[in-house]
Scaffold this active site. Sequence first.
Site, short mmCIF file in Angstrom:
data_model
loop_
_atom_site.label_atom_id
_atom_site.label_comp_id
_atom_site.label_asym_id
_atom_site.label_seq_id
_atom_site.Cartn_x
_atom_site.Cartn_y
_atom_site.Cartn_z
N LYS A 62 0.81 -1.22 0.00
CA LYS A 62 0.00 0.00 0.00
C LYS A 62 0.84 1.28 0.00
CE LYS A 62 -4.43 -1.26 0.24
NZ LYS A 62 -5.48 -0.75 -0.67
N SER A 314 0.91 -9.75 -0.26
CA SER A 314 0.59 -8.32 -0.25
C SER A 314 0.81 -7.63 1.10
CB SER A 314 -0.86 -8.10 -0.69
OG SER A 314 -1.74 -8.82 0.15
#
Length: 516
Positions: A62, A314
Amino acid sequence: MTELATHTQIDLAHYYLQKTLLSSVYDVAKVTPLSSLNKLSARLGCQVFLKREDMQPVHSFKLRGAYNRISQLTSAERECGVVTASAGNHAQGVAMSASALGLSAIIVMPETTPEIKVDAVRRLGGEVVLHGQAFDQASAYAQELSKTEGRVYIAPFDDEAVIAGQGTVAQEMLQQQRDIEMVFVPVGGGGLIAGIAAFYKAVMPQVKIIGVEPEDSACLKAALDAGERVVLPQVGLFADGVAVKQIGAEPFKVARQYVDGMITVTSDEICAAVKDIFEDTRAIAEPAGALALAGLKKYMGTQGKGEKVAAILSGANVNFHSLRYVSERCELGEKKEAILAVKVPERPGIFLRFCELLEKRVMTEFNYRFSSRDKAVVFAGIRLSGGQVELDEIIARLENDGFEVQDLSHDETAKLHVRYMVGGHPPEELAERLFSFEFPEHPGALFKFLTTLQSKWNISLFHYRNHGAAYGRVLAGFEVPESDYAGFQQFLTELGFVYQEETQSPAYKLFLDNRG
């Protein structure tokens, strides 16, 4: 700033290729390794690579999109500062990016956000504002602050600069391993898969991009099936990093052109992937972080052919206490454990015969309580080495010897609650209905939940077990005569909690109900 071509001048993939190549994410982000998972590769018969975004400074991809968006703000916008809403990785990405650029950042988080995540954002320089019981309320308040204070709202996924920043993941992968045939990408709001798909299709269109979603949070699959964005009525919370009800508008525009396929996985399969990552790398992924690998395993085991495939890890911002749940469920996800309900005649020596039929297999669990002179019901966990084939053989052997067997390995009520409650038949027949509930987990949450439940209907069964997650799970039974059911249904609606009726659960009927 370099002038970019528009959507109408070039196709969408090359438009994002330009934006990705011009991204400035490496002021704060780092190039992460593309690691080979040797143990899993040997099991699957192909070379499996894992893109290690857990190794970013904020332990999540992110940071890339957040910094790329914030770095493009004008001088005037920087003076006003930024605001966003997030209870997870996007919050940390925005906080770190703003701090690196000397900007003020307000991060609105739900009041139910675990303290570990709040502290992480504060350490990175973000000003935390706790508002509302859920993300929707926090998001609305962040949008309000954006208007009243003139701050720029930094979207978590539905933004071109964010998508382009996430696309740098694909840029690195292409440089690290050019002959990958398929890339499996976790999907929440869609920013990551949009960035990766656009980059690959602009440079190596033959590479297949497969999106992976939890079965209970599959917003992109639903949108692709419908041909338009849809809003899911509710989403599962185990993989909270991808618990999104509607895919972003811009990510959907990209995904519908460039994503080659979708696959959904269960919570148990995600837990198994967490274990696979740990065994090969000693890294501990968060559930959403292991999602793509769970999809890769399922795809390659059922329909996939390929020599070199990759998955995106992720993120790794996992609540340590939730690992207990992962540990309990990973064996089921790997098909290395089965849960069976077995009806046996109530006579001396019958349990010895039951164990003899299992042929020295490891028992992971064995629960029994006397309830009848005729038959007993055993709740048994059995370790497997041969998957479904071996389980079918075990069931057949037991049934051939006169035992009645029911496989509860896929019964969520059995796995989450009943295995901890075996032996709870009521002494008399009740007009009982069973429901599972989800409620925000924070100090005093269970007390508040019980206080809210106070009504004219008697609670006849109750089970709660803390799993270290953001949401608590409760199984509750109520005495509800048929004549009262309409009023009770209205009561549930007004209660406001996410719920599901479980009265027909096989595990409930076998172990907790006395109506046969």
